[in-house]
Scaffold this motif. Sequence first.
Motif, PDB file in Angstrom:
ATOM      1  N   LEU A   1      47.190  42.343  57.014  1.00  0.00           N
ATOM      2  CA  LEU A   1      47.004  40.840  56.883  1.00  0.00           C
ATOM      3  C   LEU A   1      45.439  40.791  56.607  1.00  0.00           C
ATOM      4  N   VAL A   2      44.566  41.720  57.325  1.00  0.00           N
ATOM      5  CA  VAL A   2      43.041  41.676  56.738  1.00  0.00           C
ATOM      6  C   VAL A   2      43.071  41.741  55.420  1.00  0.00           C
ATOM      7  N   LEU A   3      43.568  42.986  54.943  1.00  0.00           N
ATOM      8  CA  LEU A   3      43.619  43.304  53.319  1.00  0.00           C
ATOM      9  C   LEU A   3      43.941  42.286  52.692  1.00  0.00           C
ATOM     10  N   LEU A   4      45.114  41.594  52.633  1.00  0.00           N
ATOM     11  CA  LEU A   4      45.572  40.471  51.868  1.00  0.00           C
ATOM     12  C   LEU A   4      44.874  39.178  52.091  1.00  0.00           C
TER      13      LEU A   4
ATOM     14  N   HIS B   1      44.916  45.727  41.087  1.00  0.00           N
ATOM     15  CA  HIS B   1      43.755  46.421  41.132  1.00  0.00           C
ATOM     16  C   HIS B   1      43.940  47.868  40.663  1.00  0.00           C
ATOM     17  N   ALA B   2      45.098  48.298  40.291  1.00  0.00           N
ATOM     18  CA  ALA B   2      45.126  49.508  39.874  1.00  0.00           C
ATOM     19  C   ALA B   2      44.798  50.467  40.834  1.00  0.00           C
ATOM     20  N   VAL B   3      45.150  50.317  42.082  1.00  0.00           N
ATOM     21  CA  VAL B   3      44.896  51.421  43.107  1.00  0.00           C
ATOM     22  C   VAL B   3      46.110  51.864  43.918  1.00  0.00           C
ATOM     23  N   SER B   4      45.841  53.085  44.513  1.00  0.00           N
ATOM     24  CA  SER B   4      47.145  53.659  45.111  1.00  0.00           C
ATOM     25  C   SER B   4      46.859  52.988  46.465  1.00  0.00           C
ATOM     26  N   ILE B   5      48.294  53.046  47.274  1.00  0.00           N
ATOM     27  CA  ILE B   5      48.335  52.473  48.669  1.00  0.00           C
ATOM     28  C   ILE B   5      47.358  53.233  49.657  1.00  0.00           C
ATOM     29  N   SER B   6      46.989  54.673  49.179  1.00  0.00           N
ATOM     30  CA  SER B   6      46.107  55.217  50.226  1.00  0.00           C
ATOM     31  C   SER B   6      44.788  54.511  49.903  1.00  0.00           C
ATOM     32  N   GLU B   7      44.182  54.257  48.590  1.00  0.00           N
ATOM     33  CA  GLU B   7      42.927  53.510  48.177  1.00  0.00           C
ATOM     34  C   GLU B   7      42.876  52.194  48.816  1.00  0.00           C
ATOM     35  N   ALA B   8      44.120  51.406  48.660  1.00  0.00           N
ATOM     36  CA  ALA B   8      43.959  50.107  49.383  1.00  0.00           C
ATOM     37  C   ALA B   8      43.612  50.283  50.779  1.00  0.00           C
TER      38      ALA B   8
ATOM     39  N   ALA C   1      42.376  52.584  52.465  1.00  0.00           N
ATOM     40  CA  ALA C   1      40.937  53.028  52.901  1.00  0.00           C
ATOM     41  C   ALA C   1      39.923  51.815  52.668  1.00  0.00           C
ATOM     42  N   SER C   2      40.253  50.781  51.965  1.00  0.00           N
ATOM     43  CA  SER C   2      39.284  49.556  52.041  1.00  0.00           C
ATOM     44  C   SER C   2      39.333  48.688  52.670  1.00  0.00           C
ATOM     45  N   ILE C   3      40.195  48.851  53.819  1.00  0.00           N
ATOM     46  CA  ILE C   3      40.543  47.941  54.935  1.00  0.00           C
ATOM     47  C   ILE C   3      39.225  48.148  55.926  1.00  0.00           C
ATOM     48  N   PRO C   4      38.650  47.181  56.455  1.00  0.00           N
ATOM     49  CA  PRO C   4      37.532  47.502  57.449  1.00  0.00           C
ATOM     50  C   PRO C   4      38.020  48.222  58.558  1.00  0.00           C
ATOM     51  N   LYS C   5      37.161  48.811  59.179  1.00  0.00           N
ATOM     52  CA  LYS C   5      37.687  49.695  60.466  1.00  0.00           C
ATOM     53  C   LYS C   5      37.676  48.810  61.580  1.00  0.00           C
ATOM     54  N   PHE C   6      38.684  48.773  62.144  1.00  0.00           N
ATOM     55  CA  PHE C   6      39.012  48.168  63.306  1.00  0.00           C
ATOM     56  C   PHE C   6      40.221  48.406  63.846  1.00  0.00           C
ATOM     57  N   GLY C   7      40.412  48.017  65.138  1.00  0.00           N
ATOM     58  CA  GLY C   7      41.936  48.223  65.813  1.00  0.00           C
ATOM     59  C   GLY C   7      42.223  47.127  66.970  1.00  0.00           C
ATOM     60  N   THR C   8      43.417  47.256  67.141  1.00  0.00           N
ATOM     61  CA  THR C   8      43.960  46.108  68.221  1.00  0.00           C
ATOM     62  C   THR C   8      44.713  46.672  69.088  1.00  0.00           C
TER      63      THR C   8
END
Length: 768
Positions: free
Chosen positions: A597-600, A674-681, A683-690
């Motif tokens: 959700l944060v990514l999108l 964005h021509a990125v792999s799922i791994s790259e996507a 990796a771009s998500i901010p570091k957080f946890g719930t």
Amino acid sequence: MQAVIMAGGEGSRLRPLTCDIPKPLAPLCGRPVLEYILDLLAEHRFDRAVMTLLYQGNKIISHFDGEDYKGIELSYSFEPQPLGTAGSVRHAVKDPRDDILVISGDALCDFDLTKAVAFHRQSRAAATLLVKRVEDPREYGLVNVTENGRIAGFLEKPSLSHCVTDLANTGIYILSPAVFDLIEEGKKVDFAQQVFPKMLEKKMPLYAYEDAGYWCDIGDLQSYVNCQRDMLQGKVRCSIDAPEVGGVFTKTELLSAQGAVRPPAYIGSNVQFGEGVQVEAGSVIGDNVTLGDGCRVKGGVILDGAHLACGASCVRGVIGTGARMGKNSAVFECGVLGTNAVLGDESVVPDGIKVWEGKRVPDNTRLTDNLQYGISAGILCDEDGICGRTNVSVTPELCCKIGAALASLSEGAIIAVASGDTLSARALKYSAMSGVLSTGSNLWDFGVNFESQFDFCMLKSMADYGVYISSDGAARIKIVAKGGLPLPRSQERKLEGAVNRSEYRRAESEKFGTAVDLSSLREMYAIELIKAAKENLSGIGVQIKTANAAVRRVLEDALVKLGCGLEGDFCLHISADGKQLSVYSDEFGYIRHDKLLVLLCGDYFETEKELAVPYGAPKVLDEIAAQHGAKLYRYEDCPCDQSDEYARRLAVDAPFVRDGLLMAIKLLSYLKEHAVSISEAVASIPKFGTANRFVSVAVNPTTILRKLGDGRQKIGEGLSLKVDKGDVRIRPVKSGKGVLLFAESASSETAEEICDFFENIVSGQEES
């Protein structure tokens, strides 16, 4: 002479009064009906009585404590299994050598048994049936008798057109030893159905003795109430065990309740009278009863230990042992509160409605059905909707009421209805539809959907309210407002009150509403999924996992049309309701819904400057919105005011926030654009946890939140606190039986630690 008292019946028509006692122990004016039968036998000099027992028979033995009764030697015979009327008597009397009287232990009478026995012997009968003329013969087994008293035939509860006699079989028989030869021992045999017809067939002397005395078969609650009124009015010759003062039989000194009791009436011992109490003629009040100020009992039966709060009234109803009536509550004719049941303040039990033992009726509730299962007849909208076991607490009747109540919230409202794809869900949906239409409101039928599909239909149709029903053993009724958003608390309260009090519109027969089939909106949903992709998805391959075959089918169809392969290195996990998306690959493991959700949402902010998300969405979204110069709004799950009204309007512009299938399409479109792999996507998500957790509490959760907060927190859904390593929100569940913890930190592990910490605090606050 020996008597056999048939005392093994369950008294099913007297329930809930006989849930915890056998029917022969049901009290009449302070004494069990069985004692009045024994009084009659003692009066006519019977010296032995054997009781046939089955249902809760040990309670009968305990009541008499193994002693004789007024000179009658008592013995007991337990049926090994139900043996019928004749079979139970045959089991109790092994070797009859003299005539035997058989009498029911749950009917009150004052027949002259001495004359009946004399008639039996004078007529040399093999069996004599005591009969009585009745006003409505349709309710009884009837006996056709010749002029000399010999029985010619039987009619079992006939229609009026077949009633050629009004002589009812009272179930009291005098039997010679010869009759016992017709009853096979250990078998289920009935007198009326088998033994007596066989006697007619064999031309054995079978006679009827008509007695004009009193007889009442206490077969249901109406006769239970009426019988005691007859006793008080002197219609039956019996001994009421209490001194009579001015037509009132009372064991309680009435000086403090002067004028409160109108004769005839029965008052047990240690009855407490409040100010302004009215006990009207025909009423029966048991021992240790409390009548609060302003209580009114009109011909009702109040059993031992009951408590009636101020203003409570019982009009020809029955209040069970230890039951409690709340302030200004009411029980009407043949309505019943079972043993230890509780009727809430301002609540009503209408005519004929039964509340089973130990059940609780909430405040401000008007019952329309018997309350036998569960702990409450009142509905409560909890976090998941209105939930319960299918056909136990969530029934077609309840769904019909919910439909009618929802349609009555707003004049002219359009109600949309859909269900899951099980037979029970569809049946419950049809019931809800009937309720809506009965108010005169129109409805839109979305047919069979999964939940995110239903939310889309609500969004496109803009119906005023929606009802979605799922059922697979456990049933769930989700009720939403316009756009598929959660129902505000003010509307929830109105709905709960309308259902619990049965307050809804009823249209005239020619003004019922119309149902419109809008199941084709599902096809628009499939089109919307395809439109969510900015370009063709060729070159991408994914796997799909979901417990819902319909979710899989719809998503696969959309992906295939977009050119996406159905095999790949990562897997899309869609929840069964279609609302949640997570991703798994061997490379990075699981990526939870909140991170996707944060990514999108971050991608959404590239082109849009406003977005509304649920109140509990990750707090990191506020930072991402600020980085893009955008504004993030939050709408509540159950708003108590209109403070989130703009957010709720804005939410319709971004349905992917609440739809796992749309999120999946948008995620794949993001990778392609964005021509990125799922791994790259990832990796771009901010570091957080719930992390989140439910903590059960036995006290009012608001007291816990009050102790944890300092009074300066913003009013919202629960209590939000800033802690050293992150944030935590503590919210009571709607039932009040626990709290939900939502923690957010730099990692999931830390978020779990925050939940651990506050779970201990909540548990400690509860203990203190």
